[in-house]
Enzyme design. Structure first.
Site, PDB file in Angstrom:
ATOM      1  N   HIS A 100       0.840  -1.213   0.000  1.00  0.00           N
ATOM      2  CA  HIS A 100       0.000   0.000   0.000  1.00  0.00           C
ATOM      3  C   HIS A 100       0.873   1.261   0.000  1.00  0.00           C
ATOM      4  O   HIS A 100       0.584   2.231  -0.700  1.00  0.00           O
ATOM      5  CB  HIS A 100      -0.888   0.028   1.245  1.00  0.00           C
ATOM      6  CG  HIS A 100      -2.054  -0.908   1.191  1.00  0.00           C
ATOM      7  ND1 HIS A 100      -2.476  -1.546   0.048  1.00  0.00           N
ATOM      8  CD2 HIS A 100      -2.923  -1.302   2.174  1.00  0.00           C
ATOM      9  CE1 HIS A 100      -3.537  -2.297   0.322  1.00  0.00           C
ATOM     10  NE2 HIS A 100      -3.821  -2.167   1.606  1.00  0.00           N
TER      11      HIS A 100
ATOM     12  N   TYR B  53      -6.066   3.248  11.399  1.00  0.00           N
ATOM     13  CA  TYR B  53      -6.276   2.234  10.364  1.00  0.00           C
ATOM     14  C   TYR B  53      -5.688   2.741   9.051  1.00  0.00           C
ATOM     15  O   TYR B  53      -5.691   3.935   8.782  1.00  0.00           O
ATOM     16  CB  TYR B  53      -7.773   1.951  10.156  1.00  0.00           C
ATOM     17  CG  TYR B  53      -8.408   1.095  11.236  1.00  0.00           C
ATOM     18  CD1 TYR B  53      -8.697   1.621  12.483  1.00  0.00           C
ATOM     19  CD2 TYR B  53      -8.730  -0.236  10.986  1.00  0.00           C
ATOM     20  CE1 TYR B  53      -9.291   0.830  13.472  1.00  0.00           C
ATOM     21  CE2 TYR B  53      -9.330  -1.028  11.968  1.00  0.00           C
ATOM     22  CZ  TYR B  53      -9.607  -0.493  13.204  1.00  0.00           C
ATOM     23  OH  TYR B  53     -10.190  -1.274  14.180  1.00  0.00           O
ATOM     24  N   GLU B  54      -5.231   1.800   8.201  1.00  0.00           N
ATOM     25  CA  GLU B  54      -4.577   2.214   6.964  1.00  0.00           C
ATOM     26  C   GLU B  54      -5.514   2.965   6.015  1.00  0.00           C
ATOM     27  O   GLU B  54      -5.059   3.666   5.116  1.00  0.00           O
ATOM     28  CB  GLU B  54      -3.974   1.004   6.248  1.00  0.00           C
ATOM     29  CG  GLU B  54      -5.005   0.022   5.741  1.00  0.00           C
ATOM     30  CD  GLU B  54      -4.393  -1.296   5.276  1.00  0.00           C
ATOM     31  OE1 GLU B  54      -3.226  -1.567   5.600  1.00  0.00           O
ATOM     32  OE2 GLU B  54      -5.099  -2.042   4.590  1.00  0.00           O
ATOM     33  N   SER B  55      -6.816   2.809   6.207  1.00  0.00           N
ATOM     34  CA  SER B  55      -7.763   3.532   5.356  1.00  0.00           C
ATOM     35  C   SER B  55      -7.732   5.032   5.628  1.00  0.00           C
ATOM     36  O   SER B  55      -8.331   5.808   4.884  1.00  0.00           O
ATOM     37  CB  SER B  55      -9.178   3.010   5.590  1.00  0.00           C
ATOM     38  OG  SER B  55      -9.512   3.096   6.962  1.00  0.00           O
ATOM     39  N   GLY B  56      -7.065   5.468   6.680  1.00  0.00           N
ATOM     40  CA  GLY B  56      -6.924   6.900   6.927  1.00  0.00           C
ATOM     41  C   GLY B  56      -7.690   7.405   8.139  1.00  0.00           C
ATOM     42  O   GLY B  56      -7.753   8.613   8.377  1.00  0.00           O
TER      43      GLY B  56
END
Lengths: 267, 255
Positions: A100, B53-56
């Site tokens: 990512h 979380y990596e989603s922001g």
């Protein structure tokens, strides 16, 4: 412009496309319009291929996938992706896999007009010897070895957003993932929106895409379903769970494709 | 395992993981058991736990278990929602994250993990797994990493098929040589017990077993000759409150 016109005019066979949106605002309606128009030989970029690329892979639109995590989140595998890789069905699929952080920085480089970005990443992994478009470089300001990742500049980036105004500016809010970078990195940009409004009202974490960045704009209500659009509808987790069964066999997938994509016009 | 236990082994693993989290840590969380453990910890002993979380989603406080990494529940209950360059380049890369939680399909004695392929040929694997996602950089840059996976001989292997994320490489010095700034794996939590790296050799060593589990059982489920600490402790039994909360969370993910 209608979504069908936007896809017909701006997505060509053989193009490199990025349909972005991280869990949220995934442009499903646009992806299914690409399937309906039988676009082919696409190089498709997305951090998480998700159901939308599983559908496009199963429909034979995609020749090469550039990605960083290829699963059905919280559910399991992407069966069409696996079938294409293992059995070349319905056609051979080439892959280029990253992390990512790597993919995000590739968009950042593309958006910035640079040939590459630099990060501390992929260190000690087998990706270093198996993945193209990355290279270890020595810092010009010290001894540290860092990773360069090549820019991504899609021919077309497609995203879904909540609203456009009467001047074709677009407003989006909630989780955006790497959408902003993918938009700035692209040669052409197609945006679908839930609706057109007279005036934007400020939202928590909202982002504006000025009309100058946008090649084509189409209204597509529920265009992110079964992903979601914050403020409009929630993620349809049941659809993601059901996809596991639908996509498992070629026959059930083909029936789905016929019933839900080819027999239906643009949503 | 005794059939008289009032919990199942996944619940035990989740609860053991939640107890490792401390109040005011900054924690980078993935989906599934890491999320359940983190949300449980926030509702118990660590209310100030700062979840990223990596989603922001930054400092989010979900009340139900998200099915995916970018559910609305995470965004709506976050202090802020930022783009992925900010998450990976500004939060993770400089070492701001105290603890990262990772899963794995395969792990070896130096806690290197594989989530990419099963099989020896990368171009033609026996099984294609989802891939790296955020894991290589999480494993690289967090101050410490906790790996959570179920114990089985197929998962705990002598040699993993693909290094997706580096643990301790081939032993002491590997991480530094690879240029990683984070401290690496501090614990591997399974449904049978807890392994920790030996301070000298970095080799994973059994230090704790869950109630009802034997050391032999753990060794049988590990493909290499697992080192065992001179004194192995037993995990405290799950409390009624922990069990109730875990069950509610798991049930909530599909609502």
């Amino acid at each position: 412009m209608s979504l069908a016109e936007a896809i017909s005019l701006h997505v060509q066979d053989g193009d490199t496309v990025a349909l972005e949106g991280f869990t949220h605002l995934i442009p499903f309606a646009a992806g299914q319009e690409i399937i309906r128009q039988k676009k082919k030989d696409l190089t498709a970029i997305r951090l998480t291929p998700d159901l939308i690329y599983d559908q496009m892979i199963g429909a034979g639109c995609i020749a090469k996938l550039i990605f960083s995590w290829g699963g059905n989140p919280g559910v399991g595998s992407l069966h069409r992706l696996r079938d294409a890789l293992s059995n070349s069905w319905p056609r051979a699929l080439e892959i280029e896999e990253h992390t990512h952080a790597g993919m995000t920085n590739r968009y950042v480089a593309g958006a910035s007009g640079l040939p590459f970005s630099v990060l501390r990443g992929y260190d000690g992994t087998d990706l270093l010897s198996n993945t193209e478009n990355i290279a270890q470089i020595k810092s010009p300001f010290g001894d540290e070895v860092l990773l360069a990742v090549a820019a991504l500049n899609p021919d077309v980036t497609i995203i879904h957003a909540q609203q456009a105004d009467r001047k074709n500016n677009v407003m989006s809010w909630g989780i955006l993932g790497s959408s902003k970078e993918a938009v700035f990195a692209a040669k052409k940009v197609i945006i679908t929106v839930e609706e057109i409004v007279d005036e934007f009202k400020p939202h928590h974490n909202s982002v504006i895409f000025p009309e100058k960045l946008i090649t084509a704009l189409a209204v597509s209500p529920r265009g992110a379903w079964p992903s979601y659009a914050s403020g409009y509808y929630e993620r349809d987790n049941e659809q993601y769970i059901a996809w596991d069964e639908v996509s498992k066999e070629r026959e059930s997938f083909n029936q789905w494709l016929e019933a839900e994509v080819f027999s239906k016009g643009e949503k | 395992m005794s059939s008289e236990l009032k919990w199942n082994s996944t619940e035990m693993m989740t609860i053991a993981a939640s107890r490792i989290l401390q109040n005011e840590m900054i924690c980078f969380v993935g989906i599934g058991i890491p999320s359940t453990a983190a949300i449980l910890a926030k509702s118990m002993h660590a209310p100030e736990l700062f979840l990223v979380y990596e989603s922001g989603t930054v400092n989010t406080n979900p009340q139900k278990l998200p099915l995916s990494i970018g559910d609305g529940e995470l965004a709506n209950r976050a202090l802020s929602v930022v783009g992925m360059p900010e998450i990976f380049n500004y939060w993770l890369q400089p070492g701001r994250i105290d603890m990262g939680f990772l899963g794995a399909a395969q792990i070896d004695k130096f806690a290197n993990i594989n989530t990419t392929i099963i099989g020896s040929d990368y171009k033609n694997p026996k099984v294609r797994l989802p891939g790296a996602g955020g894991a290589p950089e999480i494993s690289g840059a967090c101050k410490e990493v906790v790996v959570i996976l179920k114990h089985s001989p197929r998962a705990f292997v002598e040699k993993i098929d693909f290094i997706t994320s580096l643990g301790f490489g081939s032993g002491p010095g590997s991480r530094k040589a690879a240029g990683l700034i984070g401290g690496g794996p501090s614990a591997v939590i399974t449904d049978l017990g807890v392994l920790k790296p030996d301070p000298e050799s970095c080799e994973l060593t059994l230090v704790q077993i869950h109630p009802g589990v034997t050391v032999e059982e753990v060794k049988e489920n590990t493909s290499w000759d697992l080192k065992v600490a001179s004194s192995v402790t037993v995990t405290g039994e799950p409390t009624q409150v922990e069990l109730e909360k875990v069950r509610l969370l798991v049930a909530s993910s599909r609502n």
